[in-house]
Design a protein around this motif. Sequence first.
Motif, mmCIF file in Angstrom:
data_model
loop_
_atom_site.group_PDB
_atom_site.id
_atom_site.type_symbol
_atom_site.label_atom_id
_atom_site.label_comp_id
_atom_site.label_asym_id
_atom_site.label_seq_id
_atom_site.Cartn_x
_atom_site.Cartn_y
_atom_site.Cartn_z
ATOM 1 N N GLY A 122 -68.099 -12.674 4.503
ATOM 2 C CA GLY A 122 -68.303 -14.182 4.750
ATOM 3 C C GLY A 122 -69.721 -14.630 4.747
ATOM 4 O O GLY A 122 -70.253 -15.666 4.355
ATOM 5 N N ILE A 123 -70.564 -13.770 5.700
ATOM 6 C CA ILE A 123 -71.836 -14.069 5.770
ATOM 7 C C ILE A 123 -72.560 -14.097 4.437
ATOM 8 O O ILE A 123 -73.609 -14.795 4.269
ATOM 9 C CB ILE A 123 -72.549 -13.100 6.811
ATOM 10 N N LEU A 124 -72.215 -12.896 3.582
ATOM 11 C CA LEU A 124 -72.907 -12.748 2.420
ATOM 12 C C LEU A 124 -72.559 -14.003 1.320
ATOM 13 O O LEU A 124 -73.467 -14.364 0.811
ATOM 14 C CB LEU A 124 -72.580 -11.338 1.743
ATOM 15 N N GLN A 125 -71.509 -14.484 1.492
ATOM 16 C CA GLN A 125 -70.835 -15.577 0.714
ATOM 17 C C GLN A 125 -71.947 -16.848 1.153
ATOM 18 O O GLN A 125 -72.257 -17.622 0.250
ATOM 19 C CB GLN A 125 -69.543 -16.000 0.995
ATOM 20 N N LEU A 126 -72.150 -17.018 2.368
ATOM 21 C CA LEU A 126 -72.808 -17.985 2.790
ATOM 22 C C LEU A 126 -74.300 -18.016 2.400
ATOM 23 O O LEU A 126 -74.767 -19.161 1.872
ATOM 24 C CB LEU A 126 -72.543 -18.011 4.386
ATOM 25 N N LEU A 127 -74.824 -16.845 2.714
ATOM 26 C CA LEU A 127 -76.078 -16.821 1.943
ATOM 27 C C LEU A 127 -76.397 -16.738 0.726
ATOM 28 O O LEU A 127 -77.203 -17.458 0.131
ATOM 29 C CB LEU A 127 -76.662 -15.220 2.439
ATOM 30 N N GLU A 128 -75.173 -16.334 -0.148
ATOM 31 C CA GLU A 128 -75.223 -16.636 -1.639
ATOM 32 C C GLU A 128 -75.517 -17.975 -2.035
ATOM 33 O O GLU A 128 -76.139 -18.567 -2.835
ATOM 34 C CB GLU A 128 -74.117 -16.102 -2.348
ATOM 35 N N ILE A 129 -74.647 -18.929 -1.295
ATOM 36 C CA ILE A 129 -74.845 -20.144 -1.496
ATOM 37 C C ILE A 129 -75.934 -20.923 -1.203
ATOM 38 O O ILE A 129 -76.730 -21.648 -1.787
ATOM 39 C CB ILE A 129 -73.568 -21.072 -0.864
ATOM 40 N N ARG A 130 -76.329 -20.556 0.008
ATOM 41 C CA ARG A 130 -77.637 -21.266 0.653
ATOM 42 C C ARG A 130 -78.860 -20.827 -0.213
ATOM 43 O O ARG A 130 -79.900 -21.719 -0.363
ATOM 44 C CB ARG A 130 -77.752 -20.945 2.034
ATOM 45 N N LEU A 131 -78.827 -19.712 -0.656
ATOM 46 C CA LEU A 131 -80.239 -19.308 -1.589
ATOM 47 C C LEU A 131 -79.887 -19.388 -2.782
ATOM 48 O O LEU A 131 -81.019 -19.315 -3.492
ATOM 49 C CB LEU A 131 -80.241 -17.573 -1.245
ATOM 50 N N GLY A 132 -78.892 -20.071 -3.434
ATOM 51 C CA GLY A 132 -78.750 -20.332 -4.859
ATOM 52 C C GLY A 132 -78.541 -19.257 -5.672
ATOM 53 O O GLY A 132 -78.923 -19.235 -6.828
ATOM 54 N N ASP A 165 -86.954 -17.811 5.319
ATOM 55 C CA ASP A 165 -86.709 -19.010 6.298
ATOM 56 C C ASP A 165 -85.123 -19.443 6.026
ATOM 57 O O ASP A 165 -84.252 -19.704 7.123
ATOM 58 C CB ASP A 165 -87.275 -20.314 6.016
ATOM 59 N N VAL A 166 -84.594 -19.598 4.993
ATOM 60 C CA VAL A 166 -82.941 -19.660 4.775
ATOM 61 C C VAL A 166 -82.126 -18.383 5.426
ATOM 62 O O VAL A 166 -81.448 -18.981 6.346
ATOM 63 C CB VAL A 166 -82.698 -19.605 3.305
ATOM 64 N N ILE A 167 -82.522 -17.319 5.168
ATOM 65 C CA ILE A 167 -81.707 -16.215 5.864
ATOM 66 C C ILE A 167 -81.903 -16.446 7.228
ATOM 67 O O ILE A 167 -80.893 -16.171 8.044
ATOM 68 C CB ILE A 167 -82.620 -14.778 5.511
ATOM 69 N N ASN A 168 -82.907 -16.658 7.823
ATOM 70 C CA ASN A 168 -83.166 -16.747 9.395
ATOM 71 C C ASN A 168 -82.482 -17.835 9.949
ATOM 72 O O ASN A 168 -81.694 -17.620 10.739
ATOM 73 C CB ASN A 168 -84.702 -16.714 9.752
ATOM 74 N N THR A 169 -82.298 -19.108 9.187
ATOM 75 C CA THR A 169 -81.757 -20.168 9.801
ATOM 76 C C THR A 169 -80.226 -19.708 9.574
ATOM 77 O O THR A 169 -79.487 -20.311 10.540
ATOM 78 C CB THR A 169 -81.837 -21.220 8.576
ATOM 79 N N VAL A 170 -79.519 -19.157 8.762
ATOM 80 C CA VAL A 170 -78.175 -18.647 8.588
ATOM 81 C C VAL A 170 -77.572 -17.829 9.774
ATOM 82 O O VAL A 170 -76.825 -18.423 10.493
ATOM 83 C CB VAL A 170 -77.714 -17.948 7.234
ATOM 84 N N PHE A 171 -78.623 -17.029 10.115
ATOM 85 C CA PHE A 171 -78.091 -16.058 11.206
ATOM 86 C C PHE A 171 -78.549 -16.776 12.406
ATOM 87 O O PHE A 171 -77.753 -16.350 13.422
ATOM 88 C CB PHE A 171 -79.075 -14.660 11.153
ATOM 89 N N ASN A 172 -79.337 -17.587 12.894
ATOM 90 C CA ASN A 172 -79.602 -18.318 13.867
ATOM 91 C C ASN A 172 -78.292 -19.192 14.210
ATOM 92 O O ASN A 172 -78.027 -19.462 15.286
ATOM 93 C CB ASN A 172 -80.951 -19.054 13.869
#
Length: 298
Positions: A122-132, A165-172
């Motif tokens: 799920g986290i990878l899916q969210l990162l995939e979308i956020r990172l484009g 920044d995107v990666i750090n934001t998601v985990f935060n």
Amino acid sequence: MTKRKSLNDITYRETGLQKVPISMIVLGAFQPRQYFDSEKIDDLATTIKKHGILEPLIVRWIPESNKYELIAGERRYRAAKEAQLDSVPIIVKELTDVEALEVALLDNIQREDLNPLEETLGILQLLEIRLGESSQQNVVSLLYKLHNEQKKKSTHNVVGKSQQDVINTVFNELGQIKVKSFIQHRLPLLTLPEDILEPLKKGKIAYTKAKVIAKIKNLSQRNTLLEQAISQNLSLTQIKNKINLLQPSGEKIKPTLKQKGSELFKRLNSSQIWEHPQKQTQLDKLLQQLEALLEEEK
């Protein structure tokens, strides 16, 4: 420390509570939960028959299908169908794909409904979308590159600051796990053999135990130990001891630094070394060094 975002923090535009026919709801594309225990669904259906659904489902309206897409509450939805309810309470939110996935993740994580593998995907899916990014594998590669850079193995930055920044934001925002821990301990779950993945998906075994058992190359030995670990609820230490008995001499599993440290501190706590005046200076120096290392983690 960043506070974990809760569903109450999400202020996307929404309607009030309403009831709709259950036939108007379709399963969402952003459900991180992959395994549903049939017995638990049965138990929930029994409760729903008596008391109804106490917490509304979160959905979004899909105009082209004239249906509501389920975002959060799939266990309640499945149990409601089993209980043969005609209608269910819902809250409709106006959500983008990214926001829909975020809500689904938060709902499951806060309820501790996801097993580690589901949470990882799920986290990878969210990162995939956020990172484009175009695939999950691209995200995994990016995370490993970031990890190598942070370990100073890379001579130049291959991960851009905006991506970091995107990666750090998601985990935060999720607040459940740190980036470093996710890369070191969760990403390896994706490469586990299928016979280990299956019980892990069903929540029958902890991922820490699954990763250790997966190191056994012999399929028969691996399956035997896996069954024992599940049926006897073996501890991680017991599992490692059994694996060591299977290994030829000289191939024993070495304890990790964390395990060595834990054992050492147990011995220190019961030791009389603290009472020796001659050793106070040396002890103080060692404690200061440990304290300095801990400060670096902040």
